[in-house]
Motif scaffolding. Structure first.
Motif, short mmCIF file in Angstrom:
data_model
loop_
_atom_site.label_atom_id
_atom_site.label_comp_id
_atom_site.label_asym_id
_atom_site.label_seq_id
_atom_site.Cartn_x
_atom_site.Cartn_y
_atom_site.Cartn_z
N SER A 119 47.14 3.56 65.53
CA SER A 119 47.64 2.23 65.88
C SER A 119 48.47 2.31 67.15
CB SER A 119 48.51 1.68 64.74
OG SER A 119 47.72 0.96 63.81
N ASP A 120 49.19 3.40 67.29
CA ASP A 120 50.02 3.57 68.47
C ASP A 120 49.18 3.59 69.74
OD1 ASP A 120 51.70 4.01 66.34
OD2 ASP A 120 52.89 5.50 67.41
N ASP A 121 48.04 4.23 69.65
CA ASP A 121 47.15 4.26 70.81
C ASP A 121 46.64 2.86 71.11
OD1 ASP A 121 47.42 7.01 71.10
OD2 ASP A 121 45.72 7.42 69.79
N LEU A 122 46.33 2.14 70.06
CA LEU A 122 45.81 0.79 70.25
C LEU A 122 46.84 -0.12 70.90
CD1 LEU A 122 43.78 0.22 66.98
CD2 LEU A 122 42.90 0.40 69.30
N ILE A 123 48.09 0.06 70.53
CA ILE A 123 49.16 -0.73 71.14
C ILE A 123 49.12 -0.55 72.65
CG2 ILE A 123 51.66 -0.86 71.44
CD1 ILE A 123 51.94 -0.19 68.47
N GLU A 124 48.96 0.69 73.05
CA GLU A 124 48.96 0.98 74.46
C GLU A 124 47.70 0.44 75.13
OE1 GLU A 124 51.03 4.62 74.77
OE2 GLU A 124 49.80 5.18 76.49
N LEU B 185 45.99 -2.06 74.25
CA LEU B 185 46.10 -3.51 74.32
C LEU B 185 46.91 -3.92 75.53
CD1 LEU B 185 45.09 -5.94 72.90
CD2 LEU B 185 46.78 -5.61 71.11
N PHE B 186 47.93 -3.15 75.82
CA PHE B 186 48.73 -3.42 77.02
C PHE B 186 47.87 -3.31 78.28
CE2 PHE B 186 50.88 -1.27 80.58
CZ PHE B 186 51.75 -2.27 80.98
N PHE B 187 47.14 -2.22 78.40
CA PHE B 187 46.32 -2.02 79.59
C PHE B 187 45.17 -3.03 79.66
CE2 PHE B 187 48.01 2.44 79.22
CZ PHE B 187 48.70 2.42 80.42
#
Lengths: 180, 180
Positions: free
Chosen positions: A31-36, A38-40
DNA sequence: GGAATATGTCAACGACACTGACGTATATCG
DNA sequence: CGATATACGTCAGTGTCGTTGACATATTCC
């Protein structure tokens, strides 16, 4: 465009012939990777229209108003405020621009003449279509990827500007690889 | 919170027992629909941390810096500028806050002492974890949906605040249904 | 006729981005 | 060693877009 701070470790001297490098991320994607991602992804997603809007002296706020008025002709002020979640002062500032420059038109409501029913003029529709086009193109490209487009991770990676994907991937690889 | 302009047509008087109503959208979902869903999804995605940040007097800019410094300890200013795509003046404003209040620490680079290597302090890590938690929770909920979570459309809809999904769905239904 | 509603507007402010210019410490190269 | 480049800091001004608070107007509804 981008300064070289994150690009310096440019191992592969090859002229980058691989087409859909949206995947290539090992397997695990927290999920942490997805958060990032999503930002990009969102950064590049709004970056496309931003460039067009700048030519008109408009910003993102104008874009949002134009988009919703174009898609839902006859929208009232109150509905627009509800969708955008901004104050009427903020809305009025950009709406005034759009109306003043002939991109949005208003007419009093038929059943309730206090309302202002908003619609796009022809030029407003053209501009809205231009803005939608670049975003839809990016989306279509992301969705057109191989079957792995199903995973949100791949979808988001594919939403990122192609040139930037390697940079992002390299950055995110630093979390396991460690000692920089 | 939200004014009732878009909620008035509240057909179902039932107390809303359905849990995962992320789907329920007919079938067709154009790129145009996805553009809109991405707007709503991102709005709610950043809304969660915004509330926490407000308690600290911080904003989204602080969040982004804290996030990347937390995830990539030892990041330099130049790298951060590259990631965030802002000017050093903008970065410095928020970084000064974070350092001054003890959420981020800096130490000179070992090989290049001009660099400032940024890391999170313990309280910085705690705050970053709090912010990540709410966003990861939303993401996890979205991914935990039935198998249809695969489609970006469902994924994005599931990212929207549950209470808002019906509102969004009703709004988007106006595009076929027409005469309001 | 009075209250609620839909909208407009004035004034001030805050967050966060920008440009341009200049200053300083450190590194690197000839 | 000295020149130049790099990493970073900072001052000053500006713009977009969001906020709050207060008040004005037209219309509708009871």
């Amino acid at each position: 465009m981008t300064s070289p701070a994150l690009r310096e470790r440019d191992e592969s001297g090859a002229p980058a012939a691989r087409e859909h490098d949206a995947a290539a991320a090992p397997a695990a994607c927290s999920s942490d990777d997805l958060i990032e991602l999503l930002f990009f992804a969102y950064r590049d997603f709004v970056g496309d229209p931003d460039r067009i809007l700048a030519e008109y002296g408009f910003g993102r706020a104008h874009h949002r108003v134009l988009h919703f008025v174009d898609r839902y002709p006859g929208l009232t002020i109150a509905e627009l405020l509800d969708i955008l979640r901004i104050t009427k002062q903020s809305l009025n500032r950009v709406l005034k621009d759009l109306i003043g420059q002939g991109y949005v038109a208003q007419r009093p409501g038929t059943s309730d003449r206090r309302q202002r029913l908003l619609t796009c003029t022809e030029s407003g529709q053209r501009l809205a279509a231009d803005l939608t086009r670049v975003q839809a193109r990016r989306l279509a490209r992301a969705l057109a990827s191989p079957e792995d487009a199903a995973a949100p991770e791949s979808f988001l990676m594919a939403m990122i500007e192609p040139d930037e994907r390697a940079v992002v991937r390299r950055l995110m690889a630093r979390r396991g690889g460690g000692a920089a």
